[in-house]
Design a protein around this motif. Sequence first.
Motif, PDB file in Angstrom:
ATOM      1  N   TRP A  32       0.843  -1.384   0.078  1.00 55.57           N
ATOM      2  CA  TRP A  32      -0.015  -0.066  -0.033  1.00 55.57           C
ATOM      3  C   TRP A  32       0.729   1.453  -0.121  1.00 55.57           C
ATOM      4  O   TRP A  32       1.840   1.094   0.372  1.00 55.57           O
ATOM      5  CB  TRP A  32      -0.774   0.133   1.301  1.00 55.57           C
ATOM      6  N   GLY A  33       0.165   2.390  -0.390  1.00 54.40           N
ATOM      7  CA  GLY A  33       1.060   3.586  -0.451  1.00 54.40           C
ATOM      8  C   GLY A  33       1.074   4.111   1.026  1.00 54.40           C
ATOM      9  O   GLY A  33       1.950   4.917   1.263  1.00 54.40           O
ATOM     10  N   GLY A  34       0.418   3.677   1.905  1.00 53.68           N
ATOM     11  CA  GLY A  34       0.344   3.938   3.279  1.00 53.68           C
ATOM     12  C   GLY A  34      -0.679   3.109   3.975  1.00 53.68           C
ATOM     13  O   GLY A  34      -1.754   2.921   3.477  1.00 53.68           O
ATOM     14  N   ARG A  35      -0.517   2.806   5.253  1.00 52.12           N
ATOM     15  CA  ARG A  35      -1.558   1.904   5.916  1.00 52.12           C
ATOM     16  C   ARG A  35      -1.360   2.549   7.460  1.00 52.12           C
ATOM     17  O   ARG A  35      -0.348   2.819   8.038  1.00 52.12           O
ATOM     18  CB  ARG A  35      -1.273   0.520   5.878  1.00 52.12           C
ATOM     19  N   VAL A  36      -2.602   2.719   7.950  1.00 54.50           N
ATOM     20  CA  VAL A  36      -2.514   3.128   9.426  1.00 54.50           C
ATOM     21  C   VAL A  36      -4.031   2.438  10.106  1.00 54.50           C
ATOM     22  O   VAL A  36      -4.682   2.035   9.515  1.00 54.50           O
ATOM     23  CB  VAL A  36      -2.812   4.742   9.361  1.00 54.50           C
ATOM     24  N   GLU A  37      -3.502   2.260  11.352  1.00 52.47           N
ATOM     25  CA  GLU A  37      -4.694   1.841  12.436  1.00 52.47           C
ATOM     26  C   GLU A  37      -5.354   3.027  12.844  1.00 52.47           C
ATOM     27  O   GLU A  37      -4.579   3.699  13.508  1.00 52.47           O
ATOM     28  CB  GLU A  37      -3.933   0.539  13.052  1.00 52.47           C
ATOM     29  N   LEU A  38      -6.536   3.222  12.805  1.00 50.87           N
ATOM     30  CA  LEU A  38      -7.238   4.250  13.315  1.00 50.87           C
ATOM     31  C   LEU A  38      -7.926   4.123  14.589  1.00 50.87           C
ATOM     32  O   LEU A  38      -8.504   2.930  14.918  1.00 50.87           O
ATOM     33  CB  LEU A  38      -8.044   4.682  12.368  1.00 50.87           C
ATOM     34  N   GLY A  39      -7.853   4.882  15.524  1.00 55.74           N
ATOM     35  CA  GLY A  39      -8.570   5.004  16.968  1.00 55.74           C
ATOM     36  C   GLY A  39      -8.769   6.180  17.503  1.00 55.74           C
ATOM     37  O   GLY A  39      -8.535   7.245  16.731  1.00 55.74           O
ATOM     38  N   THR A  40      -9.501   6.399  18.480  1.00 53.51           N
ATOM     39  CA  THR A  40      -9.686   7.620  19.145  1.00 53.51           C
ATOM     40  C   THR A  40      -9.338   7.431  20.582  1.00 53.51           C
ATOM     41  O   THR A  40      -9.078   6.461  21.273  1.00 53.51           O
ATOM     42  CB  THR A  40     -11.333   7.723  19.280  1.00 53.51           C
ATOM     43  N   PRO A  41      -8.694   8.642  21.181  1.00 52.56           N
ATOM     44  CA  PRO A  41      -8.225   8.266  22.332  1.00 52.56           C
ATOM     45  C   PRO A  41      -9.352   8.440  23.418  1.00 52.56           C
ATOM     46  O   PRO A  41      -8.837   8.302  24.636  1.00 52.56           O
ATOM     47  CB  PRO A  41      -7.696  10.121  22.529  1.00 52.56           C
ATOM     48  N   LEU A  42     -10.443   8.618  23.194  1.00 53.71           N
ATOM     49  CA  LEU A  42     -11.654   8.327  23.993  1.00 53.71           C
ATOM     50  C   LEU A  42     -12.099   7.068  24.515  1.00 53.71           C
ATOM     51  O   LEU A  42     -11.948   6.084  23.626  1.00 53.71           O
ATOM     52  CB  LEU A  42     -12.719   9.259  23.687  1.00 53.71           C
ATOM     53  N   ALA A  43     -12.496   6.874  25.483  1.00 57.63           N
ATOM     54  CA  ALA A  43     -13.491   5.477  25.900  1.00 57.63           C
ATOM     55  C   ALA A  43     -14.937   5.688  25.753  1.00 57.63           C
ATOM     56  O   ALA A  43     -15.435   6.697  25.886  1.00 57.63           O
ATOM     57  CB  ALA A  43     -13.171   5.333  27.203  1.00 57.63           C
ATOM     58  N   GLY A  44     -15.520   4.687  25.073  1.00 60.71           N
ATOM     59  CA  GLY A  44     -17.120   4.854  25.070  1.00 60.71           C
ATOM     60  C   GLY A  44     -17.620   3.669  24.432  1.00 60.71           C
ATOM     61  O   GLY A  44     -17.042   2.489  24.374  1.00 60.71           O
ATOM     62  N   MET A  45     -18.718   3.740  24.086  1.00 68.52           N
ATOM     63  CA  MET A  45     -19.639   2.634  23.434  1.00 68.52           C
ATOM     64  C   MET A  45     -19.864   2.801  21.905  1.00 68.52           C
ATOM     65  O   MET A  45     -20.180   4.075  21.541  1.00 68.52           O
ATOM     66  CB  MET A  45     -20.947   2.316  24.046  1.00 68.52           C
ATOM     67  N   VAL A  46     -19.432   1.970  20.920  1.00 67.71           N
ATOM     68  CA  VAL A  46     -19.556   1.911  19.763  1.00 67.71           C
ATOM     69  C   VAL A  46     -20.903   2.146  19.206  1.00 67.71           C
ATOM     70  O   VAL A  46     -21.681   1.100  19.659  1.00 67.71           O
ATOM     71  CB  VAL A  46     -18.732   0.905  18.716  1.00 67.71           C
ATOM     72  N   SER A  47     -21.351   3.285  18.618  1.00 66.48           N
ATOM     73  CA  SER A  47     -22.811   3.179  18.281  1.00 66.48           C
ATOM     74  C   SER A  47     -23.274   2.741  16.967  1.00 66.48           C
ATOM     75  O   SER A  47     -24.414   2.349  16.626  1.00 66.48           O
ATOM     76  CB  SER A  47     -23.634   4.692  18.585  1.00 66.48           C
ATOM     77  N   SER A  48     -22.253   3.141  15.920  1.00 66.04           N
ATOM     78  CA  SER A  48     -22.199   2.594  14.743  1.00 66.04           C
ATOM     79  C   SER A  48     -21.011   2.486  13.812  1.00 66.04           C
ATOM     80  O   SER A  48     -20.111   3.430  14.167  1.00 66.04           O
ATOM     81  CB  SER A  48     -23.209   3.750  13.833  1.00 66.04           C
ATOM     82  N   VAL A  49     -20.752   1.478  13.158  1.00 64.49           N
ATOM     83  CA  VAL A  49     -19.827   1.294  12.114  1.00 64.49           C
ATOM     84  C   VAL A  49     -20.244   1.500  10.713  1.00 64.49           C
ATOM     85  O   VAL A  49     -21.110   0.951  10.401  1.00 64.49           O
ATOM     86  CB  VAL A  49     -19.157  -0.080  12.410  1.00 64.49           C
ATOM     87  N   GLU A  50     -19.666   2.495  10.077  1.00 62.43           N
ATOM     88  CA  GLU A  50     -20.377   2.980   8.916  1.00 62.43           C
ATOM     89  C   GLU A  50     -19.716   2.451   7.698  1.00 62.43           C
ATOM     90  O   GLU A  50     -20.033   2.582   6.450  1.00 62.43           O
ATOM     91  CB  GLU A  50     -20.198   4.570   8.302  1.00 62.43           C
ATOM     92  N   VAL A  51     -18.637   1.494   7.711  1.00 60.90           N
ATOM     93  CA  VAL A  51     -18.030   0.991   6.651  1.00 60.90           C
ATOM     94  C   VAL A  51     -17.877  -0.617   6.951  1.00 60.90           C
ATOM     95  O   VAL A  51     -17.914  -0.945   7.923  1.00 60.90           O
ATOM     96  CB  VAL A  51     -16.539   1.757   6.467  1.00 60.90           C
ATOM     97  N   ARG A  52     -17.466  -1.065   5.627  1.00 61.37           N
ATOM     98  CA  ARG A  52     -16.945  -2.462   5.951  1.00 61.37           C
ATOM     99  C   ARG A  52     -15.652  -2.893   5.213  1.00 61.37           C
ATOM    100  O   ARG A  52     -15.100  -2.081   4.484  1.00 61.37           O
ATOM    101  CB  ARG A  52     -18.002  -3.485   4.923  1.00 61.37           C
ATOM    102  N   GLU A  53     -15.001  -3.986   5.517  1.00 58.11           N
ATOM    103  CA  GLU A  53     -13.866  -4.337   4.858  1.00 58.11           C
ATOM    104  C   GLU A  53     -14.071  -4.402   3.480  1.00 58.11           C
ATOM    105  O   GLU A  53     -14.831  -4.877   2.839  1.00 58.11           O
ATOM    106  CB  GLU A  53     -13.369  -5.625   5.285  1.00 58.11           C
ATOM    107  N   GLY A  54     -12.711  -3.606   2.880  1.00 54.75           N
ATOM    108  CA  GLY A  54     -12.836  -3.685   1.328  1.00 54.75           C
ATOM    109  C   GLY A  54     -13.702  -2.437   0.666  1.00 54.75           C
ATOM    110  O   GLY A  54     -13.552  -2.260  -0.642  1.00 54.75           O
TER     111      GLY A  54
END
Length: 277
Positions: A32-54
């Motif tokens: 890949w031209g670049g690859r990053v693992e994304l996260g947030t510095p906050l704690a909480g409950m995931v309410s929605s995931v808007e994307v899927r793999e691929g």
Amino acid sequence: MTLPRSIGLIAGLATLFAGPLPAAELEALLEWGGRVELGTPLAGMVSSVEVREGQQVAQGDLLLTLDQRLFQARLEQAQAAAQEAEQLKLQAEREWQRARELHDRALLSDRERALAQIDAARAGAAWRKAQAEQTQAQLELEYSQLRAPFSGVVVAVYVKPWQAVVNQTQVVPLLALANNTEMVARALINSEQAQHLQIGADVPVMLRGQRLPGKVLRIGLEPERPDGLGILYQLDVGFVPPQGATLRAGEAATLELKDLPGKGNKEKEPADKAEKD
């Protein structure tokens, strides 16, 4: 046991590099031209995931959202505190102005004037603190929504809706995003070949029967050591994939390296000599 990605790529390149190659061609593997693992510095409950793999996403697209209610409540609380602090600051400033005027007319003691000045300073400090807390609450609300930092493809999703995210000692990765708008063909070269290359040099990439323009992005300074092949260095050639093509990391490609010495790359004879022969 699963090898780390970098070791697996080196092993794959070593296998390809060891075989016979046509003149001025070098086998490579895609990255890949670049690859990053994304996260947030906050704690909480995931309410929605808007994307899927691929899934292909554009810069700024919403990827994931934590439950907004807590962060929204904190922001509203901070905004109310900032408004109150502003009114107290304005009142203290008026009292400080009045104290100075009375003191100038000898109607107020030095001590009372100093107390009014201290009250105004405290109110100003409280207002600035409230402003900072409001900014922090606003940022937390923004960080509760994860957006794509660049255009690319989602290569992994690690969480599901209503899964708790707890960041205690380090940020927990929530998904991984790869830049597939620009790809890298990665190969191994020897030191003599490396001396004949430079950053920015044009190196065509042969991929799925297509010849694509590429440029050298990196020539390794520290050696890789695939077994039995001696000391080799990493060569990265960047290129833009064909429009609409779905490429994968680890896919095979070929680099056209012209007039480079060394194993796997034969010098082409001059055209006039070939004609004479």
